[in-house]
Scaffold this motif. Structure first.
Motif, PDB file in Angstrom:
ATOM      1  N   UNK A   1      27.295  48.715  14.064  1.00  0.00           N
ATOM      2  CA  UNK A   1      27.276  50.122  13.703  1.00  0.00           C
ATOM      3  C   UNK A   1      25.923  50.467  13.097  1.00  0.00           C
ATOM      4  N   UNK A   2      25.208  51.405  13.727  1.00  0.00           N
ATOM      5  CA  UNK A   2      23.866  51.738  13.277  1.00  0.00           C
ATOM      6  C   UNK A   2      23.897  52.975  12.378  1.00  0.00           C
ATOM      7  N   UNK A   3      24.594  52.852  11.271  1.00  0.00           N
ATOM      8  CA  UNK A   3      24.709  53.970  10.343  1.00  0.00           C
ATOM      9  C   UNK A   3      23.454  54.117   9.494  1.00  0.00           C
ATOM     10  N   UNK A   4      23.495  55.122   8.613  1.00  0.00           N
ATOM     11  CA  UNK A   4      22.288  55.423   7.854  1.00  0.00           C
ATOM     12  C   UNK A   4      22.361  55.132   6.373  1.00  0.00           C
ATOM     13  N   UNK A   5      23.516  54.792   5.842  1.00  0.00           N
ATOM     14  CA  UNK A   5      23.597  54.416   4.438  1.00  0.00           C
ATOM     15  C   UNK A   5      24.381  55.351   3.545  1.00  0.00           C
TER      16      UNK A   5
ATOM     17  N   UNK B   1      42.752  58.909  16.173  1.00  0.00           N
ATOM     18  CA  UNK B   1      41.925  57.893  15.530  1.00  0.00           C
ATOM     19  C   UNK B   1      40.909  57.336  16.506  1.00  0.00           C
ATOM     20  N   UNK B   2      39.765  56.929  15.959  1.00  0.00           N
ATOM     21  CA  UNK B   2      38.774  56.248  16.762  1.00  0.00           C
ATOM     22  C   UNK B   2      37.985  55.291  15.896  1.00  0.00           C
ATOM     23  N   UNK B   3      37.844  54.065  16.364  1.00  0.00           N
ATOM     24  CA  UNK B   3      37.017  53.075  15.684  1.00  0.00           C
ATOM     25  C   UNK B   3      35.616  53.182  16.255  1.00  0.00           C
ATOM     26  N   UNK B   4      34.695  53.791  15.500  1.00  0.00           N
ATOM     27  CA  UNK B   4      33.365  54.065  16.040  1.00  0.00           C
ATOM     28  C   UNK B   4      32.609  52.801  16.409  1.00  0.00           C
ATOM     29  N   UNK B   5      32.937  51.668  15.754  1.00  0.00           N
ATOM     30  CA  UNK B   5      32.236  50.430  16.078  1.00  0.00           C
ATOM     31  C   UNK B   5      32.734  49.830  17.375  1.00  0.00           C
ATOM     32  N   UNK B   6      33.894  50.267  17.865  1.00  0.00           N
ATOM     33  CA  UNK B   6      34.478  49.689  19.068  1.00  0.00           C
ATOM     34  C   UNK B   6      34.089  50.481  20.316  1.00  0.00           C
TER      35      UNK B   6
ATOM     36  N   UNK C   1      30.776  52.989  22.304  1.00  0.00           N
ATOM     37  CA  UNK C   1      29.335  53.216  22.235  1.00  0.00           C
ATOM     38  C   UNK C   1      28.998  54.658  21.900  1.00  0.00           C
ATOM     39  N   UNK C   2      30.006  55.499  21.624  1.00  0.00           N
ATOM     40  CA  UNK C   2      29.712  56.920  21.404  1.00  0.00           C
ATOM     41  C   UNK C   2      28.871  57.150  20.151  1.00  0.00           C
ATOM     42  N   UNK C   3      29.232  56.483  19.060  1.00  0.00           N
ATOM     43  CA  UNK C   3      28.454  56.639  17.828  1.00  0.00           C
ATOM     44  C   UNK C   3      27.022  56.168  18.047  1.00  0.00           C
ATOM     45  N   UNK C   4      26.874  54.954  18.568  1.00  0.00           N
ATOM     46  CA  UNK C   4      25.531  54.408  18.756  1.00  0.00           C
ATOM     47  C   UNK C   4      24.753  55.161  19.827  1.00  0.00           C
TER      48      UNK C   4
ATOM     49  N   UNK D   1      34.909  65.574   9.063  1.00  0.00           N
ATOM     50  CA  UNK D   1      34.160  64.747   8.122  1.00  0.00           C
ATOM     51  C   UNK D   1      34.172  63.317   8.621  1.00  0.00           C
ATOM     52  N   UNK D   2      33.030  62.645   8.561  1.00  0.00           N
ATOM     53  CA  UNK D   2      32.932  61.297   9.110  1.00  0.00           C
ATOM     54  C   UNK D   2      32.320  61.341  10.494  1.00  0.00           C
ATOM     55  N   UNK D   3      32.453  60.251  11.221  1.00  0.00           N
ATOM     56  CA  UNK D   3      31.806  60.146  12.526  1.00  0.00           C
ATOM     57  C   UNK D   3      32.324  61.178  13.514  1.00  0.00           C
ATOM     58  N   UNK D   4      33.619  61.528  13.405  1.00  0.00           N
ATOM     59  CA  UNK D   4      34.205  62.456  14.360  1.00  0.00           C
ATOM     60  C   UNK D   4      35.007  61.740  15.423  1.00  0.00           C
ATOM     61  N   UNK D   5      35.152  62.389  16.578  1.00  0.00           N
ATOM     62  CA  UNK D   5      35.962  61.859  17.682  1.00  0.00           C
ATOM     63  C   UNK D   5      37.389  61.557  17.220  1.00  0.00           C
ATOM     64  N   UNK D   6      37.866  62.320  16.288  1.00  0.00           N
ATOM     65  CA  UNK D   6      39.160  62.076  15.665  1.00  0.00           C
ATOM     66  C   UNK D   6      38.981  62.009  14.157  1.00  0.00           C
ATOM     67  N   UNK D   7      40.033  61.604  13.452  1.00  0.00           N
ATOM     68  CA  UNK D   7      39.926  61.440  12.011  1.00  0.00           C
ATOM     69  C   UNK D   7      40.232  62.713  11.251  1.00  0.00           C
TER      70      UNK D   7
END
Length: 460
Positions: A188-192, A235-240, A242-245, A403-409
């Motif tokens: 996960x290439x998040x920003x902190x 729900x969506x696990x952003x690390x699972x 490639x949409x987040x990255x 709020x959060x990465x999106x794609x659900x939640x």
């Protein structure tokens, strides 16, 4: 902002969850843990998908948290268990070279290993002394909800590792940076933002978080108003995926093309915030630069290569990630536009909170504009989130956004305190039917939240 280490407290008598966690640990390992680490989840009030581009965000910690009970063992093993039977126990050698984190199919224990590795590798902790750890995890942040359950797990795991085996004192900002860096082990290439607010939060205060270096500024929220979190039940696990990255990479490519078009060495840039700083332009001027140098049509990979005058293997090294190397199309104009306009909204939000009294209507309008941008320009919303945020507005929210990465939640909504009962009643009745909840308590998917304290330790 305090740079002290996270505080160490006695076990709170009023928190039954802590007592239950100690009981599970004793049953599993035969004696009490030495310490319990606690790291809260968070809700981001505004500033989505811009932290990894170098821009400030405006989150607050929530009361829901992740706790890790731990002690050392002399077996050279990491023995991990979870109070929730859904998550199976895991055991492995504590030798660093034997640890494996599967980026393609991350499991709960991989996030624990991320936190462990972050501390051990940062300080080269010698683990050839037959030292391992016994850990039991209790997660009280709703998973895959955009409330930072995964980062809270990484942070709590790093904190317990630090307490049990690290050789030196670490500040809250040190720990936040380590956790930001080590979560990349899982891809996960998040920003902190998530890790920073988890450590730097203070009870009763939202924070403006800036980066390089990490720093936090108190934010005054409007009196007589509340923030309500509601889960869209998707729900969506952003690390699972490639949409987040993919969004990270699209922003990076937009940055690099803008750098090249501006006569700079494009390979030296990866974040739009760094490019803006180098060019010395305002956010409004950067938006104009996007309109001048990027087109709204989709970019093919070939067009990106031709524009940057580089070969595919070079682009893989400078711009792409393992799980985005296969992508052939990119939306660059849209992603850069969102980053710059969202960054402007964060700054405006902060300015409004500095006024007396705080104009809640203006804050709500900025939140609505933020959701529209994540929905239409960054394309990280979800049909259920769009329905839910609209219902929240119709129910009396001054503003409502994902709020959060999106794609659900989850969505977060700003409401007048006087509207609380009618708001909760309308949203619960019209969105959360018993069939949709599928046995889940309503209190887990619709609740009022207020700024909570940051990470801490309990001595057992």
């Amino acid at each position: 902002m305090s740079v002290l280490s996270p505080p160490v407290y006695d076990i709170p008598s009023e928190d039954q969850g802590v007592e239950d966690l100690v009981g599970v640990f004793e049953k599993k390992f035969g004696s009490k843990p030495s310490f319990i680490s606690r790291a809260p989840g968070r809700v981001n009030l505004i500033g989505e998908h811009i932290d990894y581009m170098g821009y400030g965000v405006l989150p607050m910690a929530i009361e829901q948290d992740v706790m890790v009970a731990g002690r050392t063992n002399n077996l050279s093993l990491l023995r991990l268990s979870n109070v929730d039977d859904e998550y199976k126990s895991y055991e492995c050698s504590s030798a660093i070279d034997s640890l494996a984190i599967d980026r393609s199919a991350p499991k709960w224990h991989h996030y624990v290993l991320c936190g462990f590795l972050g501390i051990v590798e940062k300080f080269s902790v010698p683990l050839n002394m037959r030292m391992g750890m016994d850990l039991v995890i209790c997660g009280r942040v709703p998973p895959s909800a955009g409330l930072s359950s995964s980062s809270a797990l990484v942070s709590a795991s790093a904190l317990i590792t630090y307490q049990l085996i690290a050789p030196s004192q670490l500040s809250k900002t040190d720990l936040a940076q380590i956790c930001c860096d080590c979560e990349r082990y899982i891809g996960t290439q998040g920003g902190g933002m998530d890790q920073s607010i988890s450590f730097l939060a203070e009870k009763g205060k939202a924070k403006k978080i800036d980066f390089d270096p990490i720093r936090a500024t108190d934010v005054q929220l409007p009196d007589g108003h509340l923030f309500v979190i509601s889960h869209c039940l998707a729900e969506l696990n952003k690390a699972a995926t490639n949409q987040f990255n993919q969004r990270v990479v699209e922003c990076r490519l937009a940055c690099q093309i803008l750098a090249k078009k501006s006569g700079l060495q494009w390979k030296e840039f990866r974040r739009l915030g760094d490019l803006q700083s180098k060019l010395g332009k305002t956010l409004e001027e950067m938006i104009s630069l996007v309109k001048e140098h990027l087109h709204e049509n989709v970019y093919s990979k070939l067009e990106v290569l031709e524009t940057l005058e580089c070969k595919a293997d070079s682009l893989l090294q400078t711009s792409l990630s393992d799980n985005t190397a296969h992508l052939q199309e990119f939306k660059l104009y849209q992603r850069a536009t969102h980053v710059f306009t969202e960054s402007w909204r964060v700054e405006e939000f902060k300015k409004v909170t500095e006024q007396v009294p705080v104009d809640a209507q203006k804050l709500g309008k900025l939140m609505d504009e933020s959701h529209a941008s994540t929905r239409d320009t960054y394309e990280c919303s979800h049909p259920s989130l769009d329905i839910l945020t609209q219902l929240c507005r119709e129910s009396g929210a001054l503003g409502s956004r994902l709020t959060g990465a999106g794609w659900g939640g989850c969505a977060v909504s700003l409401i007048p305190e006087s509207n609380k009962e009618s708001f909760m009643e309308k949203v619960s009745t019209e969105f959360f039917s018993g069939e949709k909840l599928n046995g889940r308590p309503l209190s887990q998917v619709l609740f009022v939240t207020s700024p909570a304290a940051g990470a801490c330790l309990y001595k057992c």
